[in-house]
Design an enzyme around this catalytic site. Structure first.
Site, PDB file in Angstrom:
ATOM      1  N   GLY A  28     -28.847 -88.382-134.820  1.00  0.00           N
ATOM      2  CA  GLY A  28     -27.523 -87.819-135.032  1.00  0.00           C
ATOM      3  C   GLY A  28     -26.424 -88.867-135.072  1.00  0.00           C
ATOM      4  O   GLY A  28     -26.612 -90.020-134.674  1.00  0.00           O
ATOM      5  N   ASN A  29     -25.277 -88.448-135.557  1.00  0.00           N
ATOM      6  CA  ASN A  29     -24.109 -89.314-135.596  1.00  0.00           C
ATOM      7  C   ASN A  29     -22.847 -88.485-135.737  1.00  0.00           C
ATOM      8  O   ASN A  29     -22.889 -87.344-136.220  1.00  0.00           O
ATOM      9  CB  ASN A  29     -24.206 -90.363-136.718  1.00  0.00           C
ATOM     10  CG  ASN A  29     -25.003 -89.879-137.911  1.00  0.00           C
ATOM     11  OD1 ASN A  29     -24.496 -89.117-138.728  1.00  0.00           O
ATOM     12  ND2 ASN A  29     -26.269 -90.283-137.996  1.00  0.00           N
ATOM     13  N   THR A  44     -25.454 -97.083-134.168  1.00  0.00           N
ATOM     14  CA  THR A  44     -26.866 -96.834-134.431  1.00  0.00           C
ATOM     15  C   THR A  44     -27.695 -97.203-133.205  1.00  0.00           C
ATOM     16  O   THR A  44     -27.318 -98.071-132.414  1.00  0.00           O
ATOM     17  CB  THR A  44     -27.341 -97.644-135.653  1.00  0.00           C
ATOM     18  OG1 THR A  44     -28.636 -97.223-136.038  1.00  0.00           O
ATOM     19  CG2 THR A  44     -27.368 -99.142-135.370  1.00  0.00           C
ATOM     20  N   GLY A  45     -28.820 -96.508-133.026  1.00  0.00           N
ATOM     21  CA  GLY A  45     -29.759 -96.871-131.975  1.00  0.00           C
ATOM     22  C   GLY A  45     -29.331 -96.536-130.568  1.00  0.00           C
ATOM     23  O   GLY A  45     -29.850 -97.112-129.613  1.00  0.00           O
ATOM     24  N   GLU A  76     -26.093 -93.801-141.190  1.00  0.00           N
ATOM     25  CA  GLU A  76     -25.750 -92.646-142.018  1.00  0.00           C
ATOM     26  C   GLU A  76     -24.254 -92.543-142.306  1.00  0.00           C
ATOM     27  O   GLU A  76     -23.784 -91.532-142.820  1.00  0.00           O
ATOM     28  CB  GLU A  76     -26.213 -91.355-141.324  1.00  0.00           C
ATOM     29  CG  GLU A  76     -27.704 -91.274-141.073  1.00  0.00           C
ATOM     30  CD  GLU A  76     -28.509 -91.048-142.335  1.00  0.00           C
ATOM     31  OE1 GLU A  76     -27.914 -90.990-143.435  1.00  0.00           O
ATOM     32  OE2 GLU A  76     -29.735 -90.927-142.227  1.00  0.00           O
ATOM     33  N   HIS A  95     -23.448 -84.979-137.755  1.00  0.00           N
ATOM     34  CA  HIS A  95     -24.814 -84.873-138.285  1.00  0.00           C
ATOM     35  C   HIS A  95     -25.775 -84.750-137.114  1.00  0.00           C
ATOM     36  O   HIS A  95     -25.685 -85.522-136.150  1.00  0.00           O
ATOM     37  CB  HIS A  95     -25.168 -86.092-139.123  1.00  0.00           C
ATOM     38  CG  HIS A  95     -26.620 -86.206-139.451  1.00  0.00           C
ATOM     39  ND1 HIS A  95     -27.345 -85.163-140.004  1.00  0.00           N
ATOM     40  CD2 HIS A  95     -27.504 -87.233-139.298  1.00  0.00           C
ATOM     41  CE1 HIS A  95     -28.602 -85.552-140.176  1.00  0.00           C
ATOM     42  NE2 HIS A  95     -28.721 -86.797-139.744  1.00  0.00           N
ATOM     43  N   HIS A 158     -34.589 -83.246-143.390  1.00  0.00           N
ATOM     44  CA  HIS A 158     -33.793 -84.224-142.636  1.00  0.00           C
ATOM     45  C   HIS A 158     -33.071 -83.575-141.463  1.00  0.00           C
ATOM     46  O   HIS A 158     -33.326 -83.912-140.315  1.00  0.00           O
ATOM     47  CB  HIS A 158     -32.814 -84.915-143.591  1.00  0.00           C
ATOM     48  CG  HIS A 158     -32.085 -86.066-142.980  1.00  0.00           C
ATOM     49  ND1 HIS A 158     -31.346 -86.954-143.732  1.00  0.00           N
ATOM     50  CD2 HIS A 158     -31.958 -86.485-141.698  1.00  0.00           C
ATOM     51  CE1 HIS A 158     -30.809 -87.865-142.946  1.00  0.00           C
ATOM     52  NE2 HIS A 158     -31.168 -87.601-141.697  1.00  0.00           N
TER      53      HIS A 158
END
Length: 209
Positions: A28-29, A44-45, A76, A95, A158
């Site tokens: 997710g983001n 990220t990560g 993303e 997301h 996705h």
């Protein structure tokens, strides 16, 4: 809100996504448009449940880094930036990979949400954006057609994407999307469920648009 308050709010939203099991691990983001040129994005990560305000990164609408933090913005972020470019009224994008919404996405299906007044007002239809390899330009291209006329879409094989005027509204739309996805899935398995008639749908849209 000022930038620091926005950073703190994004972290709160990230933790809510994790607690509600709308994301797992580092999935997710979340992003928020600060102004016409700057966007705050989750790194990220990093688990959305373990973020701190200083981890969030700044990019412009082309994805160029505007800081020198050791963490990188979500891979993303291009998908988020496309939503902002398509609709200047959007202030935040979320997301996630909620279970039932992702089940629909993996089945290659969008769905209608015309059974409850609340879903009719917020997302009467949830379209499916065709599959594109994550982190490539194909992902923003796949969501582009749905931005102006919807507030959510599924990403084939996705997950799900929601967007709103602010980060709270974008997050609440993700909660609503997952509830509606589960309701539709369980009703389909039961062979039951009725949509509201078109006349009532139009009345609701006119009242609450």
């Amino acid at each position: 809100m000022d930038e620091q308050s926005t950073r703190e709010q994004i972290c709160t939203i990230g933790r809510n996504l994790w607690l509600q099991r709308l994301v797992t691990a580092n999935d997710g983001n979340v992003s928020v448009r600060l102004d016409e040129t700057r966007v705050l994005c989750t790194p990220t990560g990093v688990s959305k449940g373990a973020m701190t305000p200083e981890m969030l990164t700044l990019v412009d609408l082309d994805g160029t880094r505007l800081d020198d933090k050791p963490v990188r913005p979500s891979s993303e972020v291009l998908m988020h930036l496309e939503v902002y470019r398509q609709d200047p009224n959007v202030g935040a994008v979320v997301h996630a990979h909620p279970m039932f919404a992702t089940m629909w996405a993996v089945c290659g299906e969008g769905f209608e949400a015309r059974m409850l007044p609340e879903t009719i007002v917020s997302m009467a239809e949830v379209p499916l954006a065709p599959y594109a390899t994550p982190s490539t330009p194909g992902v923003p291209e796949s969501v582009r057609p749905f931005v102006r006329d919807h507030r959510a879409c599924l990403l084939e094989n996705h997950g799900a994407l929601t967007w709103g005027t602010d980060v709270t509204s974008a997050y609440l739309l993700m909660e609503r999307l997952e509830f509606t996805a589960e309701l539709n899935w369980r009703l389909r398995q039961a062979g039951a469920g009725n949509n509201l008639p078109d006349g009532e749908v139009n009345k609701l849209i006119q009242l609450f648009s």
